[in-house]
Enzyme design. Structure first.
Site, PDB file in Angstrom:
ATOM      1  N   HIS B  55      -1.220  -4.997   3.961  1.00 42.30           N
ATOM      2  CA  HIS B  55      -1.400  -6.410   3.674  1.00 42.30           C
ATOM      3  C   HIS B  55      -1.501  -6.675   2.171  1.00 42.30           C
ATOM      4  O   HIS B  55      -0.926  -7.632   1.658  1.00 42.30           O
ATOM      5  CB  HIS B  55      -2.664  -6.889   4.386  1.00 42.30           C
ATOM      6  CG  HIS B  55      -2.982  -8.328   4.174  1.00 42.30           C
ATOM      7  ND1 HIS B  55      -2.225  -9.325   4.728  1.00 42.30           N
ATOM      8  CD2 HIS B  55      -3.955  -8.929   3.465  1.00 42.30           C
ATOM      9  CE1 HIS B  55      -2.728 -10.480   4.367  1.00 42.30           C
ATOM     10  NE2 HIS B  55      -3.774 -10.283   3.596  1.00 42.30           N
ATOM     11  N   HIS B 104      -1.308 -16.154   8.357  1.00 39.44           N
ATOM     12  CA  HIS B 104      -2.653 -15.837   8.835  1.00 39.44           C
ATOM     13  C   HIS B 104      -2.556 -15.566  10.340  1.00 39.44           C
ATOM     14  O   HIS B 104      -3.293 -16.131  11.146  1.00 39.44           O
ATOM     15  CB  HIS B 104      -3.633 -16.962   8.512  1.00 39.44           C
ATOM     16  CG  HIS B 104      -4.921 -16.463   7.942  1.00 39.44           C
ATOM     17  ND1 HIS B 104      -6.148 -16.964   8.257  1.00 39.44           N
ATOM     18  CD2 HIS B 104      -5.172 -15.454   7.079  1.00 39.44           C
ATOM     19  CE1 HIS B 104      -7.090 -16.325   7.601  1.00 39.44           C
ATOM     20  NE2 HIS B 104      -6.519 -15.396   6.887  1.00 39.44           N
TER      21      HIS B 104
END
Lengths: 81, 741
Positions: B55, B104
């Site tokens: 990430h 998200h």
């Protein structure tokens, strides 16, 4: 008559903006006792007669699925005379 | 409570550390030891593990993403490019726009409301960090099948979270997409885009320089949010009572963020910061290491000074916490008093937690004990880079060879039934149920919003300068051919911008894929990046930044490759924009652009359980001419609407329903003409008196145009099929309320 009470609180580590807002409003109104405030919600459930264990188990299930969000909240089921 | 200090680490080199539980590979752990010349302390291990995660480090994608730099066009409009929190684009009149899109996805699956809400909060802080005032948001969303039980849990929660956070911030939500496909079951996509505006001289960067300058943490207090993974460390180090399980869930407080926005903007105006960074993923670890590595010196942080919401947090957890609504600024000592006064005015907690040093290392102490001593670049930028195996998946050739047929309507009754079926399908149906939960008009500058082709915001009240933003992806085409799919998505997004009358200026992206450890997924990713870089180069648009989200899969099933492409455009006078809806009766309807009848990847095929066998091939040279045609022709267009998902059928119905003005249309090869989603087409309406002009423009830009009908009446007539506006409206609007109440 007895009531079944379900109390739902945010888990202690979860941010509680409402509680924080209350905590910061208290001193503005002259109340100085609070170190911190956390806010939850309370359900009062009436059944006919005194709650049976079976009903309590059902309420427990409802508390886990509908009344609380188990990802971020905890709950307590109790009986209040 | 034994603190794992640098001294302890040196003295006890063989202490076993839970690096695997933190997601680090054996060789990565060995590399950390080589960098430091000793074993890392538990705090250092925590920092490296989270900063070297997929990430934060882009370790699987980096090697491909560098094409965005290599193939970049030279653009005078680009003021800040890839690498900062968000790219910044010059739109003239001394205004600069910053925009970015982020995913998200995983948090929103776990806790839909808070996951989606904090997604909005995070991207808004990224925009704010550049020195800009956030002015609008957009949310492209993907879900499993619309009638799946989990979609009923996710969609209302996610929509409410986006609306709740965005509405509280007072930011208009001007667009986005909602698409359903079974591959997103268990893996919804929640992408959030934010646009911000500033003057050129107000641009801020994430950098820390000037020995003696102070590091200030301000905003919300730090709690145990989003540190689920790092609790491995805490439980190893500590055994005493504390909140049982650290949650992966972060809870947002939009009112705190609103105050933080206003506080930051006042601080920027007074020119009080040297560098600024928001705290998002990886929290303080990320902010300190990135600020320090972008600066000239080192940094010293006193971690015990961080104001805590939960006093039981360990140093490792403080470093990892993803508590929302926090910022980190570098402030010169002579300005700190003014800085603190502004924070006090806004009731924002601000604390000096350290300073910039003349060394080269990031030092973090906890009550005087040194617990982190690292070269900041090794944490922030020199993470591992993987050249993961790539293999074209077998399904592609199988599909290419497969025979692809879907039933097509012929008789007028069948055509009517087919149109009604298409416009009622969840992917095409009216999305007001969702968009009405968002505030579209707050701040009073929204000119166009969903369901228009792009969202349009006025920037200057005197000159009427404005910007348009659109996001697009066609995952089914990307599945059939990820290279073409990416090009087509960019082309479509540009077309959407031009359709409203704005000139495309810059590109951002959010690339959502399955597991990079699957060579087939990695091939899809590599092809997508290659396609996007090539297309941006050919269209002459700079890519200003982007975001990669991997591991979107459930078991062995990856999501469809979903590159969401955002394009920013500029319009000199927002009053001259072109709306999508037919505004009056008696206009001529023209279909701009050629169609080839290919139904691969179309909604019509999807409704029949088919995906097709070949993606369309992007003709970017033509798309460029089409954009110029649309911009030049803008004064004569009464309405314009892009042909995309749902084909011409959906375009016509949406144009008719907007103002409830009917149309009479004649089409050859009616079914293919209605349901093919051949890219590069737009439906426009013009006055009869503009006929010569449109013909001349078509000649000038070599774009085929077809007069297909006229507007007016209370029905949509297509050849012999007649559908009343009432029937259309009912079919189009009933779906969402029925599904989601």
């Amino acid at each position: 008559m007895a009531k079944i009470i379900v109390e739902v609180m945010l888990k202690p580590e979860i941010l509680d903006p409402q509680g924080q807002a209350v905590a910061s409003a208290l001193p503005r109104l002259g109340f100085t006792f609070a170190k911190s405030v956390r806010q939850g919600k309370r359900f009062e459930i009436e059944v006919t007669g005194d709650p049976t264990p079976a009903q309590l188990a059902e309420v427990e299930k409802a508390a886990e699925t509908l009344l609380s969000n188990p990802v971020i909240e905890t709950y307590v089921v109790k009986i209040e005379k | 409570m034994a603190l794992d200090t640098v001294t302890t680490a040196t003295q006890n080199p063989d202490t076993k550390q839970p690096f695997a539980e933190l997601g680090l590979k054996e060789d990565e752990y060995a590399r950390i030891k080589t960098i430091l010349g000793r074993r890392p302390t538990s705090s250092e291990l925590a920092m490296y593990s989270v900063m070297w995660s997929e990430h934060c480090s882009y370790k699987s994608s980096k090697i491909h993403l560098k094409q965005f730099g290599e193939k970049a066009v030279k653009s005078d409009a680009l003021l800040v490019g890839i690498g900062e929190n968000a790219g910044v684009v010059d739109i003239g009149q001394n205004y600069a726009i910053t925009f970015k899109i982020e995913s998200h996805n995983h948090p929103s699956f776990i806790e839909p409301y808070q996951g989606a809400a904090t997604g909005v909060g995070g991207i808004v802080r990224d925009i704010l960090t550049m020195g800009a005032r956030p002015i609008a948001v957009m949310d492209p969303l993907r879900f499993g099948l619309a009638d799946a039980p989990d979609t009923r849990r996710l969609l209302p929660g996610i929509v409410a979270g986006i609306g709740g956070y965005g509405n509280c911030l007072g930011l208009p939500n001007i667009g986005g997409e909602i698409v359903f496909d079974e591959t997103y079951a268990g893996n919804p996509l929640v992408n959030a885009l934010c646009v911000g505006v500033m003057k050129h001289e107000d641009i801020k960067l994430a950098t820390a320089h000037g020995t003696g300058n102070l590091v200030v943490l301000f905003g919300a207090k730090t709690g145990g949010d989003g540190i689920g993974g790092v609790s491995v460390l805490a439980s190893e180090t500590f055994s005493d009572a504390k909140p049982t399980k650290r949650p992966a869930v972060q809870v947002g407080d939009p009112f705190a963020e609103k105050v933080l926005i206003e506080c930051c903007l006042e601080i920027f105006k007074a020119d009080l910061v040297i560098g600024i960074q928001d705290l998002g993923g990886a929290g303080l670890s990320c902010a300190t290491s990135e600020l320090a590595s972008a600066g000239s010196g080192g940094m010293q942080i006193n971690l015990e000074k961080v104001p805590l919401r939960d006093p039981s947090l360990s140093p490792e957890e403080i470093l990892m916490s993803e508590s929302q609504e926090r910022m980190c600024a570098i402030v010169a000592p002579e300005k700190i008093k003014t800085f603190m006064a502004i924070c006090k005015k806004w009731d924002v907690t601000a604390t000096v937690i350290g300073e910039v040093t003349d060394g080269e290392r990031l030092h973090i102490t906890f009550n005087g004990e040194l617990i982190v001593d690292v070269p900041p670049r090794t944490v922030a930028h020199d993470g591992p880079v993987y050249n993961r195996p790539i293999k074209k998946p077998d399904y592609i050739d199988q599909l290419t060879k497969s025979k692809f047929e879907v039933p097509l309507p012929t008789a007028p009754d069948e055509v009517k039934a087919a149109i009604l079926k298409l416009i009622a399908s969840p992917n095409i149906a009216d999305k007001s149920w969702v968009t009405s939960q968002y505030d579209k008009y707050v701040q009073g500058n929204t000119v166009l919003a969903q369901p228009e082709d792009s969202g349009l915001i006025r920037i200057d009240e005197q000159t009427h300068l404005g910007v348009a933003v659109s996001t697009d992806a066609n995952a089914r085409w990307s599945y059939l051919d990820p290279y073409e799919g990416a090009k087509l998505a960019l082309a479509e997004s540009c077309r959407n911008i031009a359709t409203t009358g704005a000139k495309p200026l810059a590109v951002t992206n959010c690339l959502n894929f399955g597991s990079p450890e699957d060579p087939g997924v990695m091939w899809q990713f590599a092809e997508t990046v290659r396609g996007l870089a090539d297309a941006a180069l050919e269209l002459g648009l700079p890519i200003t930044g982007g975001n990669v989200s991997f591991y979107n899969q459930t078991g062995a099933v990856a999501i469809l490759p979903t590159p969401v492409i955002g394009v920013l455009g500029v319009i000199q006078d927002v009053r001259k924009r072109t709306p999508m809806g037919i505004p009056a009766a008696g206009l001529d309807l023209y279909l701009i652009g050629k169609y080839n009848g290919n139904l691969s990847g179309s909604e019509w095929a999807y409704l029949h359980g088919e995906i097709g066998n070949a993606s369309p091939v992007a003709d970017l040279e033509m798309e460029k001419r089409l954009v110029n045609f649309l911009l030049d022709g803008q004064p004569i267009f009464e309405s314009a609407h892009d042909v995309s998902n749902g084909g011409l059928a959906a375009t016509i119905v949406e144009s008719v329903l907007k103002n409830k003005i009917g149309a009479r249309i004649e089409l050859n090869d009616v079914a293919n003409a209605l349901f093919s989603e051949t890219p590069g087409r737009v439906l426009v309406s013009i006055k009869d008196s503009a006929t010569n002009e449109i013909v001349n423009l078509a000649g000038k830009y070599q774009i085929p145009i077809y007069k297909i009908g006229t507007t007016g009446g209370t029905d949509l007539e297509i050849n012999l099929a007649v559908i009343s506006i009432e029937e259309l409206s009912k079919a189009h609007t009933e779906t969402f309320p029925k599904l989601f109440g």
